[in-house]
Write a protein that holds these residues in place. Sequence first.
Motif, short mmCIF file in Angstrom:
data_model
loop_
_atom_site.label_atom_id
_atom_site.label_comp_id
_atom_site.label_asym_id
_atom_site.label_seq_id
_atom_site.Cartn_x
_atom_site.Cartn_y
_atom_site.Cartn_z
N LEU A 25 114.66 55.60 62.83
CA LEU A 25 115.15 54.72 63.40
C LEU A 25 115.23 54.53 65.06
O LEU A 25 114.81 53.37 65.76
N GLU A 26 115.62 55.53 65.40
CA GLU A 26 115.72 55.61 67.06
C GLU A 26 114.34 55.56 67.73
O GLU A 26 114.19 54.89 68.75
N SER A 27 113.39 56.29 67.21
CA SER A 27 111.99 56.37 67.59
C SER A 27 111.35 54.87 67.58
O SER A 27 110.86 54.32 68.38
N GLN A 71 112.96 52.07 67.48
CA GLN A 71 113.93 51.19 68.46
C GLN A 71 113.22 51.52 69.96
O GLN A 71 112.82 50.55 70.64
N GLN A 72 112.98 52.59 70.11
CA GLN A 72 112.55 52.85 71.42
C GLN A 72 111.10 52.35 71.84
O GLN A 72 110.58 51.87 72.83
N GLU A 73 110.23 52.60 70.65
CA GLU A 73 108.76 51.91 70.76
C GLU A 73 108.88 50.66 70.75
O GLU A 73 107.70 49.94 71.43
N THR A 74 109.63 49.98 70.05
CA THR A 74 109.39 48.63 70.08
C THR A 74 110.27 47.57 71.12
O THR A 74 110.36 46.36 71.34
N ARG A 75 111.03 48.32 71.71
CA ARG A 75 111.80 47.69 72.95
C ARG A 75 111.08 47.45 73.99
O ARG A 75 110.39 48.12 74.61
N PRO A 76 111.20 46.08 74.20
CA PRO A 76 110.08 45.65 75.36
C PRO A 76 110.51 46.23 76.90
O PRO A 76 111.60 46.60 76.97
N LEU A 77 109.27 46.52 77.49
CA LEU A 77 109.75 46.96 78.85
C LEU A 77 110.39 45.84 79.85
O LEU A 77 110.09 44.67 79.74
N GLN A 78 111.55 46.36 80.50
CA GLN A 78 112.24 45.42 81.18
C GLN A 78 111.97 45.61 82.68
O GLN A 78 112.06 46.55 83.14
N ASN A 79 112.06 44.40 83.22
CA ASN A 79 111.57 44.39 84.83
C ASN A 79 113.14 44.19 85.42
O ASN A 79 113.59 43.05 85.13
N LYS A 80 113.60 45.16 86.06
CA LYS A 80 115.12 44.96 86.55
C LYS A 80 115.30 43.98 87.51
O LYS A 80 116.20 43.23 87.61
N THR A 100 124.66 48.05 64.99
CA THR A 100 125.27 48.24 63.99
C THR A 100 124.60 49.14 62.95
O THR A 100 125.38 49.94 62.09
N VAL A 101 123.40 49.12 62.83
CA VAL A 101 122.79 49.95 61.62
C VAL A 101 123.00 51.39 62.18
O VAL A 101 122.96 52.22 61.66
N ALA A 102 122.49 51.41 63.41
CA ALA A 102 122.47 53.10 64.11
C ALA A 102 124.16 53.62 63.88
O ALA A 102 124.24 54.65 63.51
N GLU A 103 125.18 52.77 64.12
CA GLU A 103 126.49 52.96 63.89
C GLU A 103 126.95 53.46 62.36
O GLU A 103 127.29 54.29 61.98
N TYR A 104 126.19 52.62 61.44
CA TYR A 104 126.43 52.69 60.15
C TYR A 104 125.63 54.13 59.58
O TYR A 104 126.19 54.87 58.86
N ILE A 105 124.64 54.55 60.10
CA ILE A 105 124.02 55.67 59.96
C ILE A 105 124.67 56.82 60.35
O ILE A 105 124.72 57.90 59.60
N THR A 106 125.25 56.69 61.56
CA THR A 106 126.08 57.85 62.14
C THR A 106 127.32 58.04 61.12
O THR A 106 127.52 59.11 60.94
N TYR A 107 127.85 56.93 60.88
CA TYR A 107 128.89 56.94 59.95
C TYR A 107 128.69 57.70 58.40
O TYR A 107 129.42 58.77 58.31
N LEU A 108 127.81 57.34 57.93
CA LEU A 108 127.30 57.94 56.60
C LEU A 108 126.95 59.25 56.84
O LEU A 108 127.03 60.14 55.89
N THR A 109 126.25 59.60 58.04
CA THR A 109 125.71 61.15 58.15
C THR A 109 126.77 61.94 58.23
O THR A 109 127.07 62.98 57.74
N GLU A 110 128.03 61.50 58.94
CA GLU A 110 129.12 62.52 59.22
C GLU A 110 129.90 62.32 57.87
O GLU A 110 130.59 63.53 57.60
N LYS A 111 130.12 61.23 57.21
CA LYS A 111 130.76 61.39 56.08
C LYS A 111 130.18 62.29 54.91
O LYS A 111 130.89 62.84 54.13
N TYR A 112 128.73 62.37 54.89
CA TYR A 112 128.30 63.20 53.74
C TYR A 112 127.88 64.51 53.97
O TYR A 112 127.02 65.47 53.59
#
Length: 73
Positions: A26-28, A30-39, A60-72
Motif C-alpha cells: 500500500l505504501e509503495s 501511494q508513493q507511485e501514484t502521488r503526483p509530483l508537487q511543485n513547491k 485512515t487505511v494506513a492507520e487501520y493496517i498499522t492497528y491490525l498489524t500490532e493487534k495480531y
Amino acid sequence: MTLQNLQKQALQLSTSERWQLVQTLLESLQQETRPLQNKGNLSRLRGIAKGSVALSNQGTVAEYITYLTEKYQ
C-alpha cells in the motif's frame, strides 16, 4: 516468478506477515501514484482549500493496517 506463484507464497505467510506485506504494498502504491508537487505553486495556494478526501482516506487505511498489524502480532 509469476503473480500466481507469488500469491500462493503470500497465502502461506502468517497473518502478521501478510498484514506487513499489505502495508508495504500500500505504501509503495501511494508513493507511485502521488503526483509530483511543485513547491513554488503550492506555497501560493496554502490555506485556500481543505485537504482532499482521498488523502485522508489513505491515511485512515494506513492507520487501520498499522492497528491490525500490532493487534495480531
